[in-house]
Scaffold this motif. Structure first.
Motif, short mmCIF file in Angstrom:
data_model
loop_
_atom_site.label_atom_id
_atom_site.label_comp_id
_atom_site.label_asym_id
_atom_site.label_seq_id
_atom_site.Cartn_x
_atom_site.Cartn_y
_atom_site.Cartn_z
N LEU A 57 0.82 -1.21 0.00
CA LEU A 57 0.00 0.00 0.00
C LEU A 57 0.86 1.26 0.00
N VAL A 58 1.93 1.26 0.81
CA VAL A 58 2.82 2.42 0.87
C VAL A 58 3.46 2.69 -0.48
N ARG A 59 3.93 1.63 -1.12
CA ARG A 59 4.63 1.77 -2.40
C ARG A 59 3.69 1.69 -3.59
N GLN A 60 2.39 1.65 -3.28
CA GLN A 60 1.34 1.69 -4.30
C GLN A 60 1.48 0.56 -5.32
N ARG A 61 1.91 -0.60 -4.81
CA ARG A 61 1.95 -1.78 -5.68
C ARG A 61 0.57 -2.38 -5.84
N VAL A 62 -0.32 -2.04 -4.91
CA VAL A 62 -1.73 -2.41 -5.04
C VAL A 62 -2.56 -1.15 -4.87
N ASN A 63 -3.66 -1.12 -5.55
CA ASN A 63 -4.56 0.03 -5.45
C ASN A 63 -5.98 -0.49 -5.31
N PRO A 64 -6.41 -0.76 -4.06
CA PRO A 64 -7.73 -1.34 -3.86
C PRO A 64 -8.88 -0.37 -4.09
N GLY A 65 -8.53 0.92 -4.33
CA GLY A 65 -9.59 1.91 -4.52
C GLY A 65 -10.40 2.08 -3.25
N ARG A 66 -11.71 2.08 -3.40
CA ARG A 66 -12.58 2.26 -2.23
C ARG A 66 -12.81 0.95 -1.48
N SER A 67 -12.51 -0.17 -2.12
CA SER A 67 -12.72 -1.44 -1.45
C SER A 67 -11.59 -1.70 -0.47
N MET A 68 -11.85 -2.53 0.53
CA MET A 68 -10.87 -2.81 1.56
C MET A 68 -10.42 -4.27 1.47
N ILE A 69 -9.14 -4.49 1.67
CA ILE A 69 -8.59 -5.84 1.63
C ILE A 69 -8.90 -6.54 2.95
N SER A 70 -9.37 -7.77 2.86
CA SER A 70 -9.66 -8.54 4.07
C SER A 70 -9.08 -9.95 3.90
N LEU A 71 -8.16 -10.32 4.79
CA LEU A 71 -7.52 -11.63 4.73
C LEU A 71 -7.82 -12.41 6.01
N THR A 72 -7.99 -13.71 5.86
CA THR A 72 -8.20 -14.58 7.01
C THR A 72 -7.11 -15.64 7.04
N THR A 73 -6.40 -15.71 8.15
CA THR A 73 -5.34 -16.71 8.28
C THR A 73 -5.91 -17.96 8.95
N PRO A 74 -5.38 -19.14 8.62
CA PRO A 74 -5.94 -20.38 9.14
C PRO A 74 -5.58 -20.62 10.60
N ILE A 75 -6.24 -21.60 11.19
CA ILE A 75 -5.92 -22.06 12.55
C ILE A 75 -5.73 -23.57 12.49
N GLU A 76 -5.13 -24.10 13.54
CA GLU A 76 -5.00 -25.55 13.66
C GLU A 76 -5.07 -25.92 15.13
N VAL A 77 -5.94 -26.87 15.46
CA VAL A 77 -6.03 -27.35 16.83
C VAL A 77 -4.88 -28.33 17.07
N ILE A 78 -4.01 -28.00 18.00
CA ILE A 78 -2.89 -28.86 18.36
C ILE A 78 -3.32 -29.71 19.55
N LYS A 79 -3.59 -30.98 19.28
CA LYS A 79 -4.15 -31.86 20.30
C LYS A 79 -3.04 -32.46 21.16
N ARG A 80 -3.18 -32.29 22.49
CA ARG A 80 -2.18 -32.81 23.42
C ARG A 80 -2.87 -33.59 24.55
N GLU A 81 -2.07 -33.94 25.55
CA GLU A 81 -2.54 -34.86 26.58
C GLU A 81 -3.69 -34.32 27.44
N SER A 82 -3.83 -32.99 27.55
CA SER A 82 -4.86 -32.42 28.43
C SER A 82 -6.28 -32.73 27.96
N SER A 83 -6.43 -33.17 26.70
CA SER A 83 -7.76 -33.49 26.20
C SER A 83 -7.85 -34.90 25.65
N SER A 84 -6.84 -35.72 25.97
CA SER A 84 -6.81 -37.07 25.39
C SER A 84 -7.84 -38.00 26.05
#
Length: 340
Positions: A313-340
């Motif tokens: 955005l600073v270097r204007q390599r993307v120009n979303p105009g009036r729209s806004m960028i929205s990203l969602t990063t994944p999750i992962e449940v790390i299963k350990r002994e407390s729930s075995s």
């Protein structure tokens, strides 16, 4: 005092046999100055003890090469991991990071926004406080067309770019895992619902219960700042009388650890009598006995994405105009002994 640095620049230029403007451009890492000249200037500058006044320079050029960052608390594992990733990524672009913490205070957050705007940072990255509901303080950046990104704790309905974890899935999959292990009285300890991520984790928790046709028991649900002290107070209520919950899903690992310590004090066996799941995959969760099931949020990836987006955005390599960028990063449940 303002003339002294200029006088020193002239001395350095005379010593090296170049112009004062060449010395100035070399100090600013100008692309038209050769690397050899930059090195010679740097050595002469170090020898003379001259320090470039970066802030004064930025005021003259309206370019600071600084990105601002506001976080709730630097001491939080998730935030510290994100900060490291952002700083490492920005350094690759010859940008610096200016970090402030809001201490979960909307008033302080507003003050810091104004400070960073006055310092002419070229972009602002924010993880808002638990209690921020009025985001109008950030309007100064929008009106000035200065890139603004929220991550992790993001506003609803406010026109800004966002990067957030899949907190609904984090809440859903954690609760579903406990249900699949046979638990039916699953307590949920979460942060204030004024904060987006806790609303989403709570929604995921409810959806998992719904899938198993288990009605929501509000006596098993608690919302407060997720500190050890608050967790102990909640445990006193949860385990004050029977029937006890057979599982606890907490929205951070600090709380999960506190619940584990409390359960041991009252001689509850984990995981046979009580199963636990936390959130954030704090390294402390791995070294507990038994190790605590948690949700990996991939903070390094989120920090990298935030830094790359702000630089695009600073270097204007993307120009979303009036729209806004929205990203969602994944999750992962790390299963350990407390729930075995």
């Amino acid at each position: 005092m303002s003339k002294q640095p200029q006088h020193r620049l002239k001395d350095i230029a005379k010593e090296l046999g170049v112009s004062t403007s060449t010395v100035s451009r070399a100090l600013s890492n100008h692309p038209h100055v050769s690397q050899d000249t930059k090195e010679r200037v740097k050595q002469a500058v170090d020898k003379a003890g001259y320090q470039l006044n970066a802030m004064a320079s930025s005021l003259r050029k309206s370019k600071s090469n600084i990105i601002g960052l506001i976080v709730p608390r630097i001491s939080m594992y998730f935030q510290s991991a994100v900060i490291t990733a952002i700083q490492n990524e920005l350094q690759k672009c010859d940008y610096n990071l200016m970090i402030f913490q809001s201490n979960e205070s909307p008033a302080l957050e507003r003050q810091l926004v104004n400070v960073l705007h006055a310092l002419r940072v070229e972009g602002l990255i924010v993880s808002s406080t638990l209690y921020t509901e009025d985001f109008s303080a950030f309007d100064v950046f929008l009106k000035a067309n200065v890139p603004l990104i929220f991550y992790d704790r993001v506003p609803n309905g406010y026109p800004a770019h966002k990067i957030q974890g899949d907190d609904f899935q984090g809440g859903y999959k954690s609760t579903l895992h406990l249900l699949e292990k046979g638990c039916r009285r699953i307590a949920h300890i979460s942060g204030p619902l004024s904060c987006s991520l806790y609303r989403d984790r709570y929604a995921g928790y409810k959806e998992a219960l719904k899938k198993y046709s288990i009605p929501l028991d509000e006596s098993l649900v608690f919302f407060h700042e997720l500190t050890k002290e608050n967790a102990v107070k909640t445990c006193e209520k949860l385990f004050g009388e029977k029937p006890y919950p057979d599982a606890v899903f907490s929205s951070n690992d600090t709380t999960a650890i506190a619940v584990m310590e409390y359960a041991k004090k009252i001689n509850l066996d984990i995981p046979r009598e009580l199963k636990l799941a936390g959130y954030s995959n704090d390294p402390r969760a791995q070294i507990m006995h038994p190790a605590i099931t948690s949700v990996e949020q991939f903070p390094h990836e989120m920090g990298q994405q935030a830094a790359r987006m702000i630089m695009d955005l600073v270097r204007q390599r993307v120009n979303p105009g009036r729209s806004m960028i929205s990203l969602t990063t994944p999750i992962e449940v790390i299963k350990r002994e407390s729930s075995s």
